[in-house]
Design an enzyme around this catalytic site. Structure first.
Site, short mmCIF file in Angstrom:
data_model
loop_
_atom_site.label_atom_id
_atom_site.label_comp_id
_atom_site.label_asym_id
_atom_site.label_seq_id
_atom_site.Cartn_x
_atom_site.Cartn_y
_atom_site.Cartn_z
N ASN A 179 0.84 -1.19 0.00
CA ASN A 179 0.00 0.00 0.00
C ASN A 179 0.89 1.26 0.00
OD1 ASN A 179 -1.48 2.22 1.05
ND2 ASN A 179 -3.07 0.81 1.73
N HIS A 191 0.88 6.02 1.96
CA HIS A 191 1.71 6.84 2.86
C HIS A 191 2.73 7.68 2.09
CE1 HIS A 191 -0.22 4.82 6.12
NE2 HIS A 191 0.04 3.67 5.53
N HIS A 214 -5.63 3.37 -1.72
CA HIS A 214 -6.96 3.68 -1.16
C HIS A 214 -7.33 5.09 -1.59
CE1 HIS A 214 -9.60 3.77 2.76
NE2 HIS A 214 -10.27 4.15 1.69
N ARG A 223 -9.45 7.70 -0.88
CA ARG A 223 -10.40 8.09 0.17
C ARG A 223 -11.32 9.19 -0.35
NH1 ARG A 223 -8.99 6.12 5.52
NH2 ARG A 223 -10.74 7.38 6.22
N ARG A 225 -7.28 12.50 0.78
CA ARG A 225 -6.21 13.01 1.64
C ARG A 225 -4.83 12.50 1.22
NH1 ARG A 225 -7.48 9.79 7.22
NH2 ARG A 225 -9.51 10.72 6.90
N GLU A 266 -8.61 0.23 -3.14
CA GLU A 266 -9.47 0.24 -1.95
C GLU A 266 -10.38 1.45 -2.02
OE1 GLU A 266 -6.22 -1.64 1.17
OE2 GLU A 266 -6.96 0.39 1.46
N THR A 290 -8.31 3.12 8.30
CA THR A 290 -9.51 2.29 8.35
C THR A 290 -9.56 1.55 9.69
OG1 THR A 290 -9.00 1.93 6.03
CG2 THR A 290 -10.84 0.69 6.93
N GLU A 311 -10.82 -9.86 2.77
CA GLU A 311 -9.56 -9.47 3.40
C GLU A 311 -9.83 -9.36 4.89
OE1 GLU A 311 -7.14 -6.43 1.59
OE2 GLU A 311 -6.25 -5.89 3.53
N HIS A 347 -3.70 -4.91 7.58
CA HIS A 347 -3.85 -3.80 8.52
C HIS A 347 -2.97 -3.99 9.75
CE1 HIS A 347 -5.38 -0.28 10.52
NE2 HIS A 347 -5.93 0.04 9.37
N1 PXP Z 1 -5.70 -3.45 3.90
C1 PXP Z 1 -6.71 -2.56 3.99
C2 PXP Z 1 -8.06 -2.96 3.52
C3 PXP Z 1 -6.48 -1.26 4.48
O1 PXP Z 1 -7.50 -0.38 4.57
C4 PXP Z 1 -5.17 -0.89 4.86
C5 PXP Z 1 -4.90 0.50 5.35
O2 PXP Z 1 -5.17 1.43 4.36
C6 PXP Z 1 -4.15 -1.85 4.71
C7 PXP Z 1 -4.45 -3.12 4.26
C8 PXP Z 1 -2.73 -1.53 5.06
O3 PXP Z 1 -2.61 -1.27 6.43
P1 PXP Z 1 -1.22 -0.81 7.01
O4 PXP Z 1 -0.87 0.49 6.38
O5 PXP Z 1 -1.47 -0.72 8.48
O6 PXP Z 1 -0.21 -1.89 6.66
#
Ligand code: PXP
Length: 236
Positions: free
Chosen positions: A10, A13, A46, A48, A52, A73, A104, A154, A196
């Site tokens: 992901n 960030h 994602h 959003r 953001r 996402e 999330t 997931e 997550h």
């Molecule tokens: N999976 C989903 C569905 C998420 O919403 C997120 C956070 O955006 C992640 C995975 C990744 O989470 P993390 O950044 O804590 O590894």
């Protein structure tokens, strides 16, 4: 013999870091290509509702350049389903979204929103996009995911990861709940992913769940990359 588990990285960030200065750096495309080069199987983003971090133009700019695929996402809304329909990523993961949350916070309540979610799933599946639902590891939610025609679930690993990071001994119980949910979902014919809060250490436990096919990790990988690269960057 060890099993191959797919990794979705992901990169939200990185977009947050870029947006902090309002410019183009770090270039998201360069980051996504580096992530692919390092062996990731998909790029998770994602979009959003408040934009953001990832923006619409990021998705459409990156998509044609990727060797792998986008795991998009989104929240369950008409606006987001329209974006998915135009982008046509390989998979879409529906997640709950609240404006005020930092990330999330929980899984999607599929059980109590079966009819509403069904109306969003149909148009996405019609475009041959695989649909994943981000849910808590509960049989009630898994049953509902199956009923509405999800391809993938997931499992939200946040609770397990939180206990593990706090060295709370109950983390093994939380892991068992994830194991049970994965096995239950697999028997129903659902593909099982998780994500997550995972770190190298906690992902080690989750990746051993026999039915686990893919992990999605963001924050820990981007954080680790600072320490892997900071020395070189300072010495440039
Ligand atoms: N999976 C989903 C569905 C998420 O919403 C997120 C956070 O955006 C992640 C995975 C990744 O989470 P993390 O950044 O804590 O590894």
């Amino acid at each position: 013999m060890s099993r191959y588990i797919k990794l979705g990285v992901n990169i939200d960030h990185v977009a947050t870091l870029r947006n902090a200065r309002g410019g183009k750096d770090p270039l998201l495309l360069q980051v996504a290509l580096a992530v692919e080069d390092a062996g990731a199987d998909s790029i998770t983003m994602h979009l959003r509702e408040d934009r953001r971090h990832i923006r619409d133009e990021d998705l459409f700019m990156l998509s044609p350049h990727l060797r792998t695929s986008i795991n998009l996402e989104i929240s369950a809304s008409n606006e987001m389903v329209n974006v998915a329909g135009k982008l046509k990523p390989k998979s879409v993961c529906l997640v709950p979204e609240r404006r005020e949350e930092i990330t999330t916070e929980g899984g999607l309540d599929v059980h109590n929103k079966i009819h509403k979610l069904m109306s969003f799933l149909g148009p996405i599946k019609q475009k041959n996009i695989r649909v994943s639902l981000f849910i808590e590891p509960s049989e009630k939610q898994i049953d509902a995911a199956k009923i509405i025609g999800a391809d993938i679930i997931e499992l939200h690993t946040g609770y397990f990861c939180d206990l593990y990071e706090r060295k709370d001994g109950n983390y093994m119980e939380a892991l068992k709940v994830l194991e049970k949910a994965a096995s239950y979902a697999y028997k129903l014919g659902l593909e099982v992913h998780a994500g997550h809060g995972l770190t190298t250490a906690s992902a080690g436990f989750v990746s051993k769940i026999p039915e686990m096919k893919e992990l999605n990790i963001g924050h820990a990988i981007i954080s680790d990359s600072i320490f892997m690269g900071l020395r070189g960057a300072v010495q440039l």
